[in-house]
Scaffold this motif. Structure first.
Motif, PDB file in Angstrom:
ATOM      1  N   PRO A 249      -6.453  28.068  -6.346  1.00  0.00           N
ATOM      2  CA  PRO A 249      -6.172  27.012  -5.384  1.00  0.00           C
ATOM      3  C   PRO A 249      -6.487  27.446  -3.741  1.00  0.00           C
ATOM      4  O   PRO A 249      -6.271  29.212  -3.658  1.00  0.00           O
ATOM      5  CB  PRO A 249      -4.439  26.769  -5.218  1.00  0.00           C
ATOM      6  CG  PRO A 249      -4.040  27.666  -5.671  1.00  0.00           C
ATOM      7  CD  PRO A 249      -4.763  28.118  -6.715  1.00  0.00           C
ATOM      8  N   LYS A 250      -7.306  27.046  -3.209  1.00  0.00           N
ATOM      9  CA  LYS A 250      -7.751  27.394  -2.325  1.00  0.00           C
ATOM     10  C   LYS A 250      -6.818  27.387  -0.897  1.00  0.00           C
ATOM     11  O   LYS A 250      -5.841  26.266  -1.215  1.00  0.00           O
ATOM     12  CB  LYS A 250      -8.706  26.703  -1.727  1.00  0.00           C
ATOM     13  CG  LYS A 250      -9.931  26.597  -2.045  1.00  0.00           C
ATOM     14  CD  LYS A 250     -11.018  26.013  -0.973  1.00  0.00           C
ATOM     15  CE  LYS A 250     -12.497  26.732  -2.004  1.00  0.00           C
ATOM     16  NZ  LYS A 250     -13.975  25.529  -1.328  1.00  0.00           N
ATOM     17  N   ARG A 251      -6.237  28.816  -0.468  1.00  0.00           N
ATOM     18  CA  ARG A 251      -5.079  28.489   1.204  1.00  0.00           C
ATOM     19  C   ARG A 251      -5.089  27.331   2.507  1.00  0.00           C
ATOM     20  O   ARG A 251      -5.676  28.781   3.696  1.00  0.00           O
ATOM     21  CB  ARG A 251      -4.147  29.856   0.708  1.00  0.00           C
ATOM     22  CG  ARG A 251      -3.862  30.502  -0.414  1.00  0.00           C
ATOM     23  CD  ARG A 251      -3.667  32.296  -0.405  1.00  0.00           C
ATOM     24  NE  ARG A 251      -3.095  32.233  -1.789  1.00  0.00           N
ATOM     25  CZ  ARG A 251      -1.697  32.011  -1.998  1.00  0.00           C
ATOM     26  NH1 ARG A 251      -0.612  31.282  -1.201  1.00  0.00           N
ATOM     27  NH2 ARG A 251      -0.853  32.822  -2.747  1.00  0.00           N
ATOM     28  N   ARG A 254      -4.981  21.574   4.036  1.00  0.00           N
ATOM     29  CA  ARG A 254      -5.172  20.525   3.073  1.00  0.00           C
ATOM     30  C   ARG A 254      -4.754  20.484   1.328  1.00  0.00           C
ATOM     31  O   ARG A 254      -4.425  19.596   0.805  1.00  0.00           O
ATOM     32  CB  ARG A 254      -6.381  19.917   2.994  1.00  0.00           C
ATOM     33  CG  ARG A 254      -7.358  20.361   1.849  1.00  0.00           C
ATOM     34  CD  ARG A 254      -8.682  19.692   2.412  1.00  0.00           C
ATOM     35  NE  ARG A 254      -9.806  21.116   1.621  1.00  0.00           N
ATOM     36  CZ  ARG A 254     -10.709  21.612   2.046  1.00  0.00           C
ATOM     37  NH1 ARG A 254     -10.649  22.135   3.236  1.00  0.00           N
ATOM     38  NH2 ARG A 254     -11.718  22.142   1.563  1.00  0.00           N
ATOM     39  N   ASN A 255      -5.081  21.602   1.426  1.00  0.00           N
ATOM     40  CA  ASN A 255      -3.915  21.951  -0.439  1.00  0.00           C
ATOM     41  C   ASN A 255      -2.628  21.970  -0.176  1.00  0.00           C
ATOM     42  O   ASN A 255      -2.531  22.672  -1.637  1.00  0.00           O
ATOM     43  CB  ASN A 255      -5.046  22.822  -0.784  1.00  0.00           C
ATOM     44  CG  ASN A 255      -6.636  22.776  -1.417  1.00  0.00           C
ATOM     45  OD1 ASN A 255      -6.379  21.317  -1.154  1.00  0.00           O
ATOM     46  ND2 ASN A 255      -7.650  23.548  -1.484  1.00  0.00           N
ATOM     47  N   LEU A 256      -2.046  22.282   0.136  1.00  0.00           N
ATOM     48  CA  LEU A 256      -0.152  22.542   0.990  1.00  0.00           C
ATOM     49  C   LEU A 256       0.226  21.367  -0.295  1.00  0.00           C
ATOM     50  O   LEU A 256       0.037  20.513  -0.061  1.00  0.00           O
ATOM     51  CB  LEU A 256      -0.172  22.819   2.084  1.00  0.00           C
ATOM     52  CG  LEU A 256       1.133  22.967   2.084  1.00  0.00           C
ATOM     53  CD1 LEU A 256       1.709  24.879   1.931  1.00  0.00           C
ATOM     54  CD2 LEU A 256       1.701  23.024   3.612  1.00  0.00           C
ATOM     55  N   ASP A 257       1.295  22.148  -0.943  1.00  0.00           N
ATOM     56  CA  ASP A 257       2.243  20.896  -1.447  1.00  0.00           C
ATOM     57  C   ASP A 257       3.377  21.498  -1.073  1.00  0.00           C
ATOM     58  O   ASP A 257       3.956  22.222  -1.356  1.00  0.00           O
ATOM     59  CB  ASP A 257       1.960  22.068  -3.094  1.00  0.00           C
ATOM     60  CG  ASP A 257       2.797  20.419  -3.929  1.00  0.00           C
ATOM     61  OD1 ASP A 257       3.583  20.045  -3.596  1.00  0.00           O
ATOM     62  OD2 ASP A 257       2.023  20.729  -4.946  1.00  0.00           O
ATOM     63  N   THR A 261       7.082  23.905  -2.309  1.00  0.00           N
ATOM     64  CA  THR A 261       7.202  24.393  -1.011  1.00  0.00           C
ATOM     65  C   THR A 261       9.117  24.505  -1.315  1.00  0.00           C
ATOM     66  O   THR A 261       9.354  25.452  -0.813  1.00  0.00           O
ATOM     67  CB  THR A 261       6.235  24.523  -0.086  1.00  0.00           C
ATOM     68  OG1 THR A 261       4.657  24.880  -0.392  1.00  0.00           O
ATOM     69  CG2 THR A 261       6.105  25.613   1.171  1.00  0.00           C
ATOM     70  N   LEU A 281       4.153  29.518  -0.011  1.00  0.00           N
ATOM     71  CA  LEU A 281       3.549  29.150   0.511  1.00  0.00           C
ATOM     72  C   LEU A 281       3.597  28.462  -0.917  1.00  0.00           C
ATOM     73  O   LEU A 281       2.572  29.164  -2.059  1.00  0.00           O
ATOM     74  CB  LEU A 281       2.521  28.308   1.103  1.00  0.00           C
ATOM     75  CG  LEU A 281       3.213  28.740   2.854  1.00  0.00           C
ATOM     76  CD1 LEU A 281       2.273  28.880   3.626  1.00  0.00           C
ATOM     77  CD2 LEU A 281       4.444  27.426   3.255  1.00  0.00           C
ATOM     78  N   TYR A 283       0.219  25.672  -3.025  1.00  0.00           N
ATOM     79  CA  TYR A 283      -0.779  24.773  -2.907  1.00  0.00           C
ATOM     80  C   TYR A 283      -1.313  24.731  -3.768  1.00  0.00           C
ATOM     81  O   TYR A 283      -0.747  24.837  -4.571  1.00  0.00           O
ATOM     82  CB  TYR A 283      -2.576  26.011  -2.936  1.00  0.00           C
ATOM     83  CG  TYR A 283      -1.810  26.470  -0.589  1.00  0.00           C
ATOM     84  CD1 TYR A 283      -1.689  25.978   0.116  1.00  0.00           C
ATOM     85  CD2 TYR A 283      -1.099  27.732  -0.974  1.00  0.00           C
ATOM     86  CE1 TYR A 283      -2.209  26.629   1.186  1.00  0.00           C
ATOM     87  CE2 TYR A 283      -1.029  28.536   0.450  1.00  0.00           C
ATOM     88  CZ  TYR A 283      -1.602  27.525   1.254  1.00  0.00           C
ATOM     89  OH  TYR A 283      -1.773  28.266   2.896  1.00  0.00           O
ATOM     90  N   ARG A 284      -1.527  23.733  -3.543  1.00  0.00           N
ATOM     91  CA  ARG A 284      -2.380  22.462  -4.722  1.00  0.00           C
ATOM     92  C   ARG A 284      -3.495  23.276  -5.377  1.00  0.00           C
ATOM     93  O   ARG A 284      -4.038  23.266  -4.950  1.00  0.00           O
ATOM     94  CB  ARG A 284      -2.712  21.125  -4.684  1.00  0.00           C
ATOM     95  CG  ARG A 284      -1.202  20.219  -4.139  1.00  0.00           C
ATOM     96  CD  ARG A 284      -1.293  18.380  -3.749  1.00  0.00           C
ATOM     97  NE  ARG A 284      -0.392  17.917  -4.034  1.00  0.00           N
ATOM     98  CZ  ARG A 284      -0.617  17.786  -2.096  1.00  0.00           C
ATOM     99  NH1 ARG A 284      -1.226  18.286  -1.451  1.00  0.00           N
ATOM    100  NH2 ARG A 284       0.924  16.963  -1.806  1.00  0.00           N
ATOM    101  N   THR A 286      -7.449  22.105  -7.108  1.00  0.00           N
ATOM    102  CA  THR A 286      -8.429  21.297  -6.671  1.00  0.00           C
ATOM    103  C   THR A 286      -9.409  21.189  -7.042  1.00  0.00           C
ATOM    104  O   THR A 286     -10.667  20.516  -7.657  1.00  0.00           O
ATOM    105  CB  THR A 286      -8.944  21.521  -5.181  1.00  0.00           C
ATOM    106  OG1 THR A 286      -8.514  22.158  -4.916  1.00  0.00           O
ATOM    107  CG2 THR A 286      -7.256  20.343  -4.604  1.00  0.00           C
TER     108      THR A 286
END
Length: 452
Positions: A249-251, A254-257, A261, A281, A283-284, A286
Motif C-alpha cells: 500500500p502507498k504510505r 488517505r490510505n491510513l487504516d 493501527t 502505522l 495502511y489500506r 488500494t
C-alpha cells in the motif's frame, strides 16, 4: 353502477372507439359525450383531440393529480359517478396517444404526442418502460393491464405497450417533413431527439447537406450525449478490478487504516501518561488487480436493430475509456465494417453506419474472429435478432469452447422488447450462453462481472 351512469360511461368509450378508427365525428356520440362531460363539470377541451394533455393540464391544473396513476387505479372500488369521470379522463388519454391520424406531421405535433405519451406512462403508474426503469429486466413482463375499461380478457403487458408506443412514434416521425424542418435551424431546435427520430436521421443522412446536415448531426450528438450520461452512471456504479494485496500500500495519509493501527498498538498504551504510543502505522491496500481485457462488440445494423445499435455503440465507447480494456467494434448487415478506430466517439460511429438491408453474420465473424488473441481474456458481445445464417451456431460453439466469454444479446434498449429467432434462442441456451434480452443494465452487469 346505475343504468344511467353505465350508459354515460359506454357513450364515452363508444366515442373513443369511433374516433380512433374513424377521424370523422359521429354527431350523436359527440353531442352525447359533450353533455356527459359538461354534467361532470369537466372542460369541453377534454373531448378535443387537438388539445394535448399537457395543454389541458396547464389550463386546468387540478386535473394533473387525476391523470397521475389513472390507469393503475382499482375501478371496482369507485362509485358509479366516479367511474364515469374516470372514463372521460381515460378516453382523453387513449384518444390523444392512439388516434394519430394520417398525413404530414409537424415538429410541434410530434413534441405534443411525446408529452402525451409521457402522461400515458405516468397514468400507468410510471411503468411504461422509461430509460431509468427498463422493462422488468426480463424477456417481456407478464404483468397484465386492463387500461381501465372494466372488461375481462387478457391484459396487455409492458413489452407490448412499449412496442406499440414505439411504432406510433416511428410512424409520426416518418410522416414529418423532416428535411424541411432540418433546413430551418429554428424548427430543428424544437425537435426532441428520440430513438425514432435518430433512426430517421441515420437513414436519411446521405440525402442531407448544408444546414440540414449540420442540424441533423447536432440532434444525433445531443441524443448520444444524453444516453451516454445515463449509461456512464450505470457503468461507474461499481469499480473495476479486485483489491491486489500483493502490491504494497502507498504510505499516504488517505490510505491510513486508523482502526487497525490503534488495535495493533494497544500494547503500547501507557496508563500513567494516558497515551497510546504508536510505533507502527498500518495502511489500506488500494491497488486493484486489473487484467488487460479485450472486448469485441459485434452489432447487427439492420433496420430492426437500430435501438440496440445506438445503445451498444455508446456503451462500447464508455468501456473503451476504462483503463486496460481494449475495445473493438464491428457492425454488419450483408457486409461487415470495422469501426474500431472510432470506438471512443459513438457520434462518428453512427455517422458511418448504413441502416437497413439484409443480414449475414458470417461476414462479421470473419472480421471479428482474428481479433481474438487470448480467448480466456476476451469477451465477445454479439447483438442481433439472430434471424441469420444458422451455420453461425458452429462459430458460436467454437468460440465458447475456446474460452471466450460469449454474450449473445437479442435486445439492448429502453423498452426491453425483442424478437429473437427461436431456433437460435434454444441452441444458445443449450450451449450455456442464453440470449440476453431486456434493459441495457443487464449487459452492463455482464460486462462488469467479466472485468471484475
Amino acid at each position: 353502477m346505475t343504468a344511467n351512469n353505465e350508459n354515460r360511461r359506454q357513450v364515452l368509450y363508444w366515442r373513443l372507439l369511433a374516433r380512433v378508427f374513424n377521424t370523422e365525428e359521429q354527431a350523436t356520440l359527440e353531442s352525447a359525450s359533450v353533455a356527459v362531460v359538461d354534467d361532470l363539470g369537466l372542460p369541453a377541451a377534454l373531448l378535443d383531440p387537438s388539445v394535448s394533455v399537457d395543454n389541458l393540464v396547464q389550463r386546468f391544473p387540478d386535473l394533473a393529480a387525476e391523470f397521475d396513476g389513472l390507469l393503475d387505479d382499482n375501478e371496482d372500488a369507485e362509485d358509479s359517478g366516479e367511474q364515469v369521470r374516470r372514463a372521460a379522463l381515460i378516453s382523453k388519454l387513449l384518444l390523444n396517444v392512439f388516434a394519430t391520424g394520417t398525413g404530414d406531421v409537424s415538429s410541434s405535433q410530434l413534441a405534443a404526442w411525446q408529452k402525451d405519451a409521457g402522461w400515458f406512462k405516468q397514468a400507468l403508474g410510471g411503468s411504461g418502460g422509461s430509460q431509468d426503469e427498463g422493462a422488468k429486466e426480463s424477456e417481456g413482463s407478464s404483468q397484465g393491464r386492463g387500461l381501465g375499461t372494466g372488461g375481462g380478457g387478457r391484459g396487455i403487458d409492458d413489452a407490448e405497450l412499449n412496442k406499440a408506443l414505439a411504432n406510433l412514434e416511428g410512424d409520426l416521425v416518418r410522416r414529418m417533413r423532416l428535411r424541411e424542418v432540418l433546413s430551418n435551424s429554428s424548427l430543428a431546435a424544437q425537435l426532441n431527439p428520440s430513438m425514432s427520430l435518430i433512426e430517421q436521421l441515420l437513414r436519411d443522412k446521405d440525402n442531407l447537406s448544408g444546414e440540414a446536415l449540420a442540424n441533423a448531426k447536432a440532434l444525433i450528438r445531443r441524443f448520444v450525449d444524453e444516453v451516454a450520461q445515463v449509461l456512464r452512471t450505470q457503468v461507474e456504479k461499481t469499480s473495476v478490478g479486485k483489491i491486489d494485496k500483493s502490491v504494497p500500500p502507498k504510505r499516504v495519509f488517505r490510505n491510513l487504516d486508523i482502526e487497525r493501527t490503534i488495535w495493533k498498538n494497544l500494547t503500547n498504551w501507557s496508563p500513567e501518561d494516558e497515551r497510546l504510543y504508536v510505533d507502527r502505522l498500518f495502511y489500506r491496500h488500494t491497488a486493484r488487480r486489473t487484467t488487460p481485457a479485450r472486448l469485441i462488440v459485434v452489432v447487427d445494423q439492420s433496420g430492426s436493430m437500430v435501438d440496440s445499435m445506438v445503445n451498444c455503440t455508446i456503451l462500447a465507447s464508455i468501456f473503451a475509456g476504462l483503463p486496460k480494456v481494449d475495445v473493438h467494434l464491428v457492425a454488419y448487415d450483408t457486409r461487415a465494417l470495422d469501426l474500431t478506430p472510432w470506438v471512443k466517439d459513438p457520434f462518428e460511429v453512427l455517422l458511418r453506419t448504413t441502416l437497413g438491408g439484409g443480414t449475414d453474420g458470417t461476414v462479421a465473424m470473419a472480421l471479428a474472429r482474428p481479433k481474438i488473441v487470448d480467448p480466456r481474456n476476451t469477451v465477445m458481445v454479439w447483438i442481433s435478432d439472430f434471424y441469420d445464417n444458422r451455420s453461425l451456431i458452429d462459430d458460436f460453439t467454437s468460440l465458447h469452447r475456446s474460452g471466450v466469454k460469449f454474450i449473445p444479446v437479442g435486445s439492448v434498449n429502453s423498452s426491453g422488447y425483442a424478437s429473437v429467432d427461436q431456433w437460435f434462442r434454444e441452441k444458445l441456451k443449450d450451449l450455456g450462453t442464453p440470449v440476453i434480452s431486456g434493459h441495457i443494465r443487464k449487459l452492463v452487469l455482464e460486462l462488469k462481472n467479466f472485468l471484475t
